[in-house]
Design an enzyme around this catalytic site. Structure first.
Site, PDB file in Angstrom:
ATOM      1  N   GLU A 212       0.662  -1.616  -2.347  1.00  0.00           N
ATOM      2  CA  GLU A 212      -0.303  -1.950  -1.250  1.00  0.00           C
ATOM      3  C   GLU A 212      -1.331  -0.922  -1.056  1.00  0.00           C
ATOM      4  O   GLU A 212      -0.792   0.108  -0.364  1.00  0.00           O
ATOM      5  CB  GLU A 212       0.649  -2.169  -0.042  1.00  0.00           C
ATOM      6  CG  GLU A 212       1.565  -3.362  -0.182  1.00  0.00           C
ATOM      7  CD  GLU A 212       0.934  -4.799  -0.480  1.00  0.00           C
ATOM      8  OE1 GLU A 212      -0.333  -4.926  -0.042  1.00  0.00           O
ATOM      9  OE2 GLU A 212       1.720  -5.642  -0.957  1.00  0.00           O
ATOM     10  N   CYS A 246      -5.613  -0.057   6.715  1.00  0.00           N
ATOM     11  CA  CYS A 246      -6.160  -0.383   5.549  1.00  0.00           C
ATOM     12  C   CYS A 246      -6.938  -1.552   5.302  1.00  0.00           C
ATOM     13  O   CYS A 246      -7.545  -1.989   4.426  1.00  0.00           O
ATOM     14  CB  CYS A 246      -4.850  -0.400   4.396  1.00  0.00           C
ATOM     15  SG  CYS A 246      -3.561  -1.678   4.894  1.00  0.00           S
TER      16      CYS A 246
END
Length: 459
Positions: A212, A246
């Site tokens: 990720e 993010c």
């Protein structure tokens, strides 16, 4: 912690896994309930740790970390028995008589390496999925968020024996020792640079990974957008956690015709949400470290700063800052920002915007503000990205009903809910062949008389 100690943890966990205790769904449910109770018990300490590390308010800590984690646990507790069941599938006539099924099975000993920006959520959320799937886990929280790492270690040590879930704190030396070990699955959240190293090290053991990562997530605003609402939602998503998210909108990519109007609305929303003096707002977070503070400060171009730009190094705070007119050649557009700077780039046509986005690295998220449904379909279909929203930002990750993950340079694999359970499970394909009949035509010597039967069964 040295290599020998980490090796001992992995060996102990593998022994525990092979005992078969985690295969029991009842054991997994009990573990999740213990974790749920511990999180609720330590919520004030978790909030305090997040305040120390990132300046997060209790409200934001619950909304973005503790609450989402508890939601994931609740979802798993409701669905785990269904997820763990064998799934029967159709058996071809050629395999008569038999039963075919897919059996979810845990990988074994997993490694979960988490980042500092959402240090509680991004550590415990994948742990929930790993436990639900029947694995053991070694947890490596970030060294940049020491207060949260400390409470995570305290909480998990109270919930689990180290043979089931163990926490390894520390920095690069511990990361290196962990990656020297043979894990059955690695789940990593962090930067592309470190993600590449994790993947290289995992390849030495042929260990599967979920990465990720991140990237420059665009926020497209076309000429039909509701600019007031768009500005409100963009400001929320961009400056949440001081921009250290993010999936935050990394930059605005707007129709040139609406740039000035959108900019005016963005300024109004920043004042409305963070006040006239954001640096003194106790609910506005701070940068994680002096290193990250300095990096972001260097990206502020005074000539292009049309709003904000003030900083306080003692508090590690940087105001929500708008940069315009920005171009793709600017330094701030050469890397993922991961801070409270919002460049505004313009396009003349939507096709131009689509081509430009597709010429860049695939982002983790993409957002579109438009009231044109045809335009929305075009962007969502033609652009490559991990996940996103139409007329909102970041909320696509706040549900256990959809998987969350990257694509291309922004990562691989997904988690949350069923996708998380499947990420930490290997689906065994099994045929249970009956013994009361054995069709002869597959055995040698092959007979011409069986050829028509073979064609009939396999067509």
């Amino acid at each position: 912690m040295n290599q020998q100690e980490i090796h001992s943890i992995v060996t102990t966990q593998r022994r525990f896994f092979f005992s078969g205790k985690t295969q029991s769904v009842d054991t997994r449910i009990a573990a999740l309930k213990n974790l749920q109770c511990a999180i609720q018990k330590y919520e004030p300490e978790i909030n305090a740790a997040l305040r120390r590390d990132l300046g997060k308010s209790p409200f934001e800590s619950y909304m973005c970390e503790v609450g989402l984690t508890l939601s994931e646990i609740s979802y798993m507790l409701r669905h785990i028995r269904s997820f763990a069941k064998e799934k029967a599938v159709r058996t071809p006539l050629a395999q008569f008589a038999s039963r075919s099924f897919r059996k979810p099975s845990p990988y074994g000993v997993t490694l979960i390496m988490s980042p500092w920006n959402y240090p509680f959520l991004l550590t415990i959320d994948p742990l929930v999925d790993a436990i639900a799937a029947g694995n053991t886990a070694v947890i490596k929280p970030s060294a940049y968020s020491p207060a949260t790492s400390e409470i995570i270690q305290k909480l998990l040590s109270e919930c689990f024996d180290k043979s089931y879930v163990s926490v390894v704190t520390g920095g690069r030396a511990e990361n290196t020792c962990l990656l020297n070990e043979h894990f059955d699955y690695i789940f990593f959240t962090g930067s592309q640079t470190v993600g590449k190293e994790v993947m290289r090290r995992a390849a030495e053991h042929l260990t599967p990974v979920t990465l990720e990562l991140g990237g420059k997530s665009p926020c497209i605003v076309d000429a039909t957008a509701d600019l007031k609402l768009a500005a409100r939602r963009i400001v929320f998503g961009k400056f949440l956690n001081c921009g250290q998210t993010c999936v935050a909108p990394d930059y605005i990519y707007c129709d040139a015709k609406v740039r000035d109007a959108l900019t005016s609305e963005l300024k109004l929303q920043i004042r409305k949400q963070f006040g006239k003096h954001p640096l003194s707002n106790p609910n506005y977070g701070n940068m994680i470290s002096e290193k990250h503070f300095d990096r972001i400060q260097e990206l502020i171009d005074p000539e292009k700063t049309i709003f904000g730009g003030n900083t306080d190094r003692a508090l590690l705070k940087i105001e929500p800052t708008l940069l315009s007119p920005a171009t793709f050649d600017d330094p701030v557009m050469q890397e993922e920002i991961f801070g409270p700077l919002l460049p505004i780039v313009t396009f003349d046509t939507l096709d131009e915007a689509i081509r430009k986005i597709n010429s860049m690295q695939h982002p983790l998220a993409l957002y579109l503000f438009s009231q044109n449904r045809s335009a929305a379909r075009r962007v969502m279909t033609l652009c490559g990205f991990g996940g996103g929203c139409i007329n909102d930002t970041i909320i696509h990750l706040a549900t256990s009903e959809m998987g969350f993950g990257g694509f291309g340079e922004s990562g691989m694999g997904s988690y949350h809910g069923k996708d998380g359970f499947l990420t930490f499970s290997h689906m065994k394909s099994i045929v249970d062949k009956k013994t009361w009949i054995d069709l002869p035509f597959r055995y040698q010597p092959y007979r011409k008389s069986y050829a028509h039967l073979l064609r009939h069964f396999l067509k």
